[in-house]
Design an enzyme around this catalytic site. Structure first.
Site, mmCIF file in Angstrom:
data_model
loop_
_atom_site.group_PDB
_atom_site.id
_atom_site.type_symbol
_atom_site.label_atom_id
_atom_site.label_comp_id
_atom_site.label_asym_id
_atom_site.label_seq_id
_atom_site.Cartn_x
_atom_site.Cartn_y
_atom_site.Cartn_z
ATOM 1 N N ASP A 1 40.539 37.932 35.028
ATOM 2 C CA ASP A 1 40.748 36.558 35.408
ATOM 3 C C ASP A 1 40.411 35.642 34.462
ATOM 4 O O ASP A 1 40.413 34.242 34.306
ATOM 5 C CB ASP A 1 40.204 35.771 36.641
ATOM 6 C CG ASP A 1 38.481 36.466 36.781
ATOM 7 O OD1 ASP A 1 38.019 36.840 35.862
ATOM 8 O OD2 ASP A 1 37.945 36.059 37.766
ATOM 9 N N SER A 2 39.672 36.008 33.371
ATOM 10 C CA SER A 2 39.510 35.497 32.210
ATOM 11 C C SER A 2 41.030 34.858 31.556
ATOM 12 O O SER A 2 40.766 33.801 30.597
ATOM 13 C CB SER A 2 38.736 36.206 31.056
ATOM 14 O OG SER A 2 39.635 37.153 30.697
ATOM 15 N N ASP B 1 42.279 41.801 38.035
ATOM 16 C CA ASP B 1 41.181 41.121 38.535
ATOM 17 C C ASP B 1 41.598 40.385 39.960
ATOM 18 O O ASP B 1 42.576 39.940 40.237
ATOM 19 C CB ASP B 1 40.756 39.793 37.807
ATOM 20 C CG ASP B 1 39.060 40.163 37.123
ATOM 21 O OD1 ASP B 1 38.621 41.147 37.712
ATOM 22 O OD2 ASP B 1 39.023 39.705 36.166
ATOM 23 N N LYS C 1 40.148 44.806 40.178
ATOM 24 C CA LYS C 1 38.515 44.704 39.944
ATOM 25 C C LYS C 1 38.057 43.444 40.639
ATOM 26 O O LYS C 1 38.753 42.590 40.991
ATOM 27 C CB LYS C 1 38.349 44.441 38.465
ATOM 28 C CG LYS C 1 36.857 44.165 38.204
ATOM 29 C CD LYS C 1 36.813 44.211 36.712
ATOM 30 C CE LYS C 1 37.004 42.986 35.920
ATOM 31 N NZ LYS C 1 36.209 41.846 36.314
ATOM 32 N N GLU D 1 34.248 41.322 41.350
ATOM 33 C CA GLU D 1 32.952 41.044 41.049
ATOM 34 C C GLU D 1 31.758 41.652 42.323
ATOM 35 O O GLU D 1 32.028 40.994 43.530
ATOM 36 C CB GLU D 1 32.377 39.605 40.725
ATOM 37 C CG GLU D 1 33.359 39.239 39.635
ATOM 38 C CD GLU D 1 33.065 38.066 38.938
ATOM 39 O OE1 GLU D 1 31.964 37.291 39.276
ATOM 40 O OE2 GLU D 1 33.820 37.725 37.851
ATOM 41 N N GLU E 1 28.260 43.620 32.607
ATOM 42 C CA GLU E 1 28.432 42.593 31.625
ATOM 43 C C GLU E 1 27.074 41.786 31.510
ATOM 44 O O GLU E 1 26.234 41.568 32.485
ATOM 45 C CB GLU E 1 29.461 41.312 32.190
ATOM 46 C CG GLU E 1 29.347 40.128 31.558
ATOM 47 C CD GLU E 1 30.763 39.269 31.657
ATOM 48 O OE1 GLU E 1 31.671 39.786 32.497
ATOM 49 O OE2 GLU E 1 30.870 38.229 30.740
HETATM 50 O O1 KIV Z 1 38.077 38.658 33.477
HETATM 51 C C1 KIV Z 1 37.825 39.389 32.432
HETATM 52 O O2 KIV Z 1 38.452 39.281 31.335
HETATM 53 C C2 KIV Z 1 36.813 40.384 32.643
HETATM 54 C C3 KIV Z 1 35.936 41.132 31.625
HETATM 55 C C4 KIV Z 1 35.493 40.143 30.617
HETATM 56 C C5 KIV Z 1 35.229 42.283 31.927
HETATM 57 O O3 KIV Z 1 36.169 40.254 33.539
#
Ligand code: KIV
Length: 276
Positions: free
Chosen positions: A51-52, A90, A120, A122, A189
Site C-alpha cells: 500500500d506504499s 496489501d 498482507k 498489519e 519493519e
Molecule cells: O507497503 C509496503 O510497501 C510495505 C513494505 C514496506 C513492507 O508494507
C-alpha cells in the site's frame, strides 16, 4: 493444463518460502506496475504490491487513503507481468479491521480479481482472530509487525519501534500472535537488530526485514527508494541506482533537443513513399 494454470504451478509458493527459513535468504521488493514487475520477476522471490503505492505513485502523505480499488488495479498490473515470483497484495487500511467476515470478503476479492497468491495485513493480537479466520478458509496471510505504517494517525509519525523493553515486548507479542494465528511469513519493519534476531529465532515462519537488520530471514525494500527515485531515503535504504538524477538528465536533454530543433531528426521521422 492451460498456459495460465502452468504458470501458476511454476510460481514460488507460501510453502516454498516457509521451507527457506534458516536456509536461503528470501529476496523481496515492492512492485506496482507491469514493466517493473517484468524486470523484477526474474530475480525476486516475492513481489509485494504494497500500500506504499499510495505514497510512491499517487503522492499521498501516508497509506491511510489507499483503497481496495487501487490495490486491485496495481495487483492486476503486477500479475500480468510476473510468472515466477510469489505475488502478495496489501490489504488497505479499513479493509480488514471491522470484522472477520468483511476481512474475508475483501481478501477473497483481492485474490480473485488480481490472481495474487496471498494478502498482507498489519498485524498483532488485535487481528489474530481475523488471520486465523482467513487462513482456515484458504487465504494465505503475510503479517506485518513493528513499525506499522497504517497506524500513523495514532502514532503521529513513522517511528522505529521496540527500542525500550516495554515496546520490544509489544512487538514480540505482535509477532507471536501473528504466527500462532497462521501467517506464513511476517514483515518486520523498523526495529533494532537484537529484537529482529529474537523474533526470527522465536517464530517458525520466515521474517522479512525492512529497516530491521540482517537478523531476518529475508529483506524487502520499496523499489523506488533503492533505485534512488526520491531526493531523500531513510537510513536503512541502500541506493543501487540514481534514477532521479538519470531521469532529470534525460528530461533536460530532451527539452534542449526540442527547443533547439535537434529532435525529432531524420531517424525519428516518417517519410511518404514515392507511390501514393
Ligand atoms: O507497503 C509496503 O510497501 C510495505 C513494505 C514496506 C513492507 O508494507
Amino acid at each position: 493444463m492451460s498456459a495460465h494454470a502452468a504458470d501458476a504451478a511454476r510460481r514460488i509458493s507460501a510453502r516454498d518460502l516457509r521451507a527457506r527459513k534458516g536456509r536461503e535468504p528470501i529476496v523481496c521488493l515492492t512492485a506496482y506496475t507491469t514493466p517493473m514487475a517484468e524486470i523484477m520477476d526474474e530475480v525476486c522471490d516475492l513481489l509485494l504490491v504494497g500500500d506504499s503505492v499510495g505514497m510512491v505513485l499517487h503522492g499521498l502523505p501516508n497509506t491511510v487513503g489507499v483503497t481496495m480499488e487501487m490495490m486491485i488495479l496495481h495487483g492486476q498490473a503486477v500479475m500480468r507481468a510476473s510468472r515466477r515470483a510469489m505475488v502478495v497484495v496489501d490489504m488497505p487500511f479499513g479493509s480488514y479491521e471491522a470484522s472477520r467476515e468483511s476481512a474475508y470478503e475483501n481478501a477473497v476479492r483481492i485474490l480473485k480479481e488480481t490472481g495474487a497468491q496471498a494478502v498482507k495485513l498489519e498485524s498483532g493480537p488485535e487481528v489474530a482472530g481475523t488471520i486465523a479466520y482467513l487462513t482456515r478458509r484458504g487465504v494465505p496471510v503475510m503479517g506485518h509487525v513493528g513499525l506499522r505504517p497504517q497506524a500513523v494517525l495514532m502514532d503521529g509519525a513513522f517511528k522505529a519501534r521496540g527500542r525500550n523493553a516495554a515496546e520490544a515486548a509489544c512487538v514480540m507479542a505482535e509477532a507471536k500472535a501473528t504466527v500462532e494465528a497462521g501467517a506464513f511469513c511476517i514483515v518486520v519493519e523498523g526495529v533494532a537488530e537484537a529484537l529482529a534476531t529474537q523474533i526470527t529465532e522465536m517464530v517458525r515462519v520466515p521474517t522479512i526485514g525492512i529497516g530491521a537488520s540482517a537478523g531476518c530471514d529475508g529483506q524487502i525494500l520499496v523499489t523506488e527508494d533503492m533505485l534512488g527515485l526520491f531526493d531523500w531515503t531513510p537510513k536503512f535504504v541502500r541506493r543501487y541506482a540514481d534514477l532521479r538524477g538519470d531521469i532529470a538528465k534525460a528530461v533536460a536533454a530532451y527539452a534542449a533537443d526540442v527547443r533547439s530543433g535537434a529532435f525529432p531528426g531524420v531517424e525519428e521521422t516518417y517519410f511518404a513513399t514515392a507511390k501514393g
